[in-house]
Design a protein around this motif. Structure first.
Motif, PDB file in Angstrom:
ATOM      1  N   ARG A 116      52.112  53.239  36.546  1.00  8.63           N
ATOM      2  CA  ARG A 116      51.264  54.065  37.417  1.00  8.63           C
ATOM      3  C   ARG A 116      50.773  53.190  38.555  1.00  8.63           C
ATOM      4  N   THR A 117      50.555  53.820  39.688  1.00  3.90           N
ATOM      5  CA  THR A 117      50.083  53.106  40.872  1.00  3.90           C
ATOM      6  C   THR A 117      48.567  53.158  40.914  1.00  3.90           C
ATOM      7  N   ILE A 118      47.961  51.993  41.141  1.00  6.87           N
ATOM      8  CA  ILE A 118      46.511  51.897  41.322  1.00  6.87           C
ATOM      9  C   ILE A 118      46.275  51.705  42.821  1.00  6.87           C
ATOM     10  N   PRO A 119      45.742  52.725  43.494  1.00  3.78           N
ATOM     11  CA  PRO A 119      45.564  52.627  44.940  1.00  3.78           C
ATOM     12  C   PRO A 119      44.436  51.664  45.306  1.00  3.78           C
ATOM     13  N   PRO A 120      44.418  51.217  46.562  1.00  3.81           N
ATOM     14  CA  PRO A 120      43.332  50.345  47.017  1.00  3.81           C
ATOM     15  C   PRO A 120      41.984  51.051  46.929  1.00  3.81           C
ATOM     16  N   VAL A 121      40.939  50.265  46.663  1.00 10.83           N
ATOM     17  CA  VAL A 121      39.575  50.786  46.657  1.00 10.83           C
ATOM     18  C   VAL A 121      38.931  50.503  48.016  1.00 10.83           C
ATOM     19  N   PHE A 122      39.121  49.285  48.490  1.00  7.01           N
ATOM     20  CA  PHE A 122      38.579  48.861  49.781  1.00  7.01           C
ATOM     21  C   PHE A 122      39.731  48.632  50.757  1.00  7.01           C
ATOM     22  N   GLY A 139      29.366  53.412  23.143  1.00  8.64           N
ATOM     23  CA  GLY A 139      29.973  52.104  22.891  1.00  8.64           C
ATOM     24  C   GLY A 139      29.975  51.263  24.154  1.00  8.64           C
ATOM     25  N   ALA A 140      30.654  50.134  24.078  1.00  7.37           N
ATOM     26  CA  ALA A 140      30.697  49.202  25.208  1.00  7.37           C
ATOM     27  C   ALA A 140      31.778  49.609  26.203  1.00  7.37           C
ATOM     28  N   ILE A 141      31.482  49.431  27.467  1.00  7.07           N
ATOM     29  CA  ILE A 141      32.445  49.716  28.526  1.00  7.07           C
ATOM     30  C   ILE A 141      33.018  48.380  28.984  1.00  7.07           C
ATOM     31  N   GLU A 142      34.355  48.261  28.922  1.00  8.34           N
ATOM     32  CA  GLU A 142      35.010  47.023  29.325  1.00  8.34           C
ATOM     33  C   GLU A 142      35.844  47.244  30.573  1.00  8.34           C
ATOM     34  N   CYS A 143      35.766  46.282  31.474  1.00  4.76           N
ATOM     35  CA  CYS A 143      36.531  46.316  32.712  1.00  4.76           C
ATOM     36  C   CYS A 143      37.672  45.313  32.619  1.00  4.76           C
ATOM     37  N   THR A 144      38.856  45.740  32.976  1.00  6.89           N
ATOM     38  CA  THR A 144      39.981  44.814  33.110  1.00  6.89           C
ATOM     39  C   THR A 144      39.994  44.392  34.567  1.00  6.89           C
ATOM     40  N   THR A 145      39.858  43.086  34.799  1.00  6.21           N
ATOM     41  CA  THR A 145      39.761  42.588  36.167  1.00  6.21           C
ATOM     42  C   THR A 145      40.796  41.499  36.421  1.00  6.21           C
ATOM     43  N   MET A 203      45.320  39.647  46.563  1.00  4.07           N
ATOM     44  CA  MET A 203      44.571  40.241  45.458  1.00  4.07           C
ATOM     45  C   MET A 203      43.327  39.397  45.213  1.00  4.07           C
ATOM     46  N   ARG A 204      42.193  40.051  45.124  1.00  8.22           N
ATOM     47  CA  ARG A 204      40.945  39.309  44.965  1.00  8.22           C
ATOM     48  C   ARG A 204      40.535  39.184  43.504  1.00  8.22           C
ATOM     49  N   GLN A 205      39.999  38.038  43.196  1.00  8.77           N
ATOM     50  CA  GLN A 205      39.481  37.797  41.848  1.00  8.77           C
ATOM     51  C   GLN A 205      38.347  38.777  41.573  1.00  8.77           C
ATOM     52  N   GLY A 206      38.326  39.322  40.380  1.00  8.77           N
ATOM     53  CA  GLY A 206      37.269  40.246  39.992  1.00  8.77           C
ATOM     54  C   GLY A 206      37.567  41.701  40.284  1.00  8.77           C
ATOM     55  N   ARG A 207      38.681  41.979  40.977  1.00  6.85           N
ATOM     56  CA  ARG A 207      39.012  43.384  41.259  1.00  6.85           C
ATOM     57  C   ARG A 207      39.261  44.111  39.942  1.00  6.85           C
ATOM     58  N   CYS A 208      38.589  45.219  39.779  1.00  7.87           N
ATOM     59  CA  CYS A 208      38.719  46.020  38.566  1.00  7.87           C
ATOM     60  C   CYS A 208      39.993  46.860  38.673  1.00  7.87           C
ATOM     61  N   VAL A 209      40.847  46.787  37.643  1.00 10.96           N
ATOM     62  CA  VAL A 209      42.087  47.552  37.635  1.00 10.96           C
ATOM     63  C   VAL A 209      42.110  48.611  36.538  1.00 10.96           C
ATOM     64  N   ALA A 210      41.183  48.501  35.590  1.00 17.42           N
ATOM     65  CA  ALA A 210      41.118  49.494  34.513  1.00 17.42           C
ATOM     66  C   ALA A 210      39.764  49.411  33.830  1.00 17.42           C
ATOM     67  N   VAL A 211      39.361  50.504  33.220  1.00 18.80           N
ATOM     68  CA  VAL A 211      38.117  50.553  32.450  1.00 18.80           C
ATOM     69  C   VAL A 211      38.428  51.247  31.124  1.00 18.80           C
ATOM     70  N   THR A 212      37.910  50.670  30.047  1.00 18.53           N
ATOM     71  CA  THR A 212      38.079  51.275  28.729  1.00 18.53           C
ATOM     72  C   THR A 212      36.731  51.312  28.026  1.00 18.53           C
ATOM     73  N   ILE A 213      36.625  52.200  27.066  1.00 13.04           N
ATOM     74  CA  ILE A 213      35.406  52.284  26.259  1.00 13.04           C
ATOM     75  C   ILE A 213      35.749  51.821  24.859  1.00 13.04           C
TER      76      ILE A 213
END
Length: 135
Positions: free
Chosen positions: A8-14, A102-108, A116-126
């Protein structure tokens, strides 16, 4: 050997972000890479959302301490109080979120790559909270 199952394609945020391709492999692993790249990818890490928010808030706490030292009776006092209040509110919100869902985790992205910048969030899971059984 990993074989591609779906993507799947993750489009730019900024405006300065690039498109990322999330590839789910046959073995269940996930790779993040440039859409044109056939192999390789970006190193990613899992971060708790609470930790990400806390890290952002820490910067404001440092500024608040500097302002307080500079002008403890004026803006420093007010700014410090606002930051402290925000910290308590955020803690309270996360406390109830953890209890409810539950806890929300960010894949960065783990480090800076070309484009590509460090810390960019590419996915979120619970991660669901652990069910506590009565004894």
């Amino acid at each position: 050997m990993k074989t591609e199952k779906s993507a799947r394609t993750i489009p730019p945020v900024f405006p300065t972000d690039n498109t990322i391709l999330e590839v789910k492999n046959e073995d269940g692993s996930i790779d993040y890479r440039y859409p044109a790249a056939m192999t390789g990818g970006f190193d990613v890490c899992e971060e708790d959302l609470r930790d990400r928010i806390t890290a952002i808030l820490e910067r404001f706490k440092i500024l608040a301490a500097m302002l307080y030292d500079y002008d403890e009776q004026g803006i420093g006092y007010v700014y410090n109080a606002l930051v402290e209040h925000a910290q308590h509110e955020i803690y309270e919100i996360f406390h109830f979120m953890d209890e409810a869902i539950g806890a929300i985790e960010c894949t960065t992205i783990a480090k800076n790559y070309n484009g590509m910048r460090q810390g960019r969030c590419v996915a979120v899971t619970i991660k669901p909270k652990e069910v506590r059984h009565a004894a």
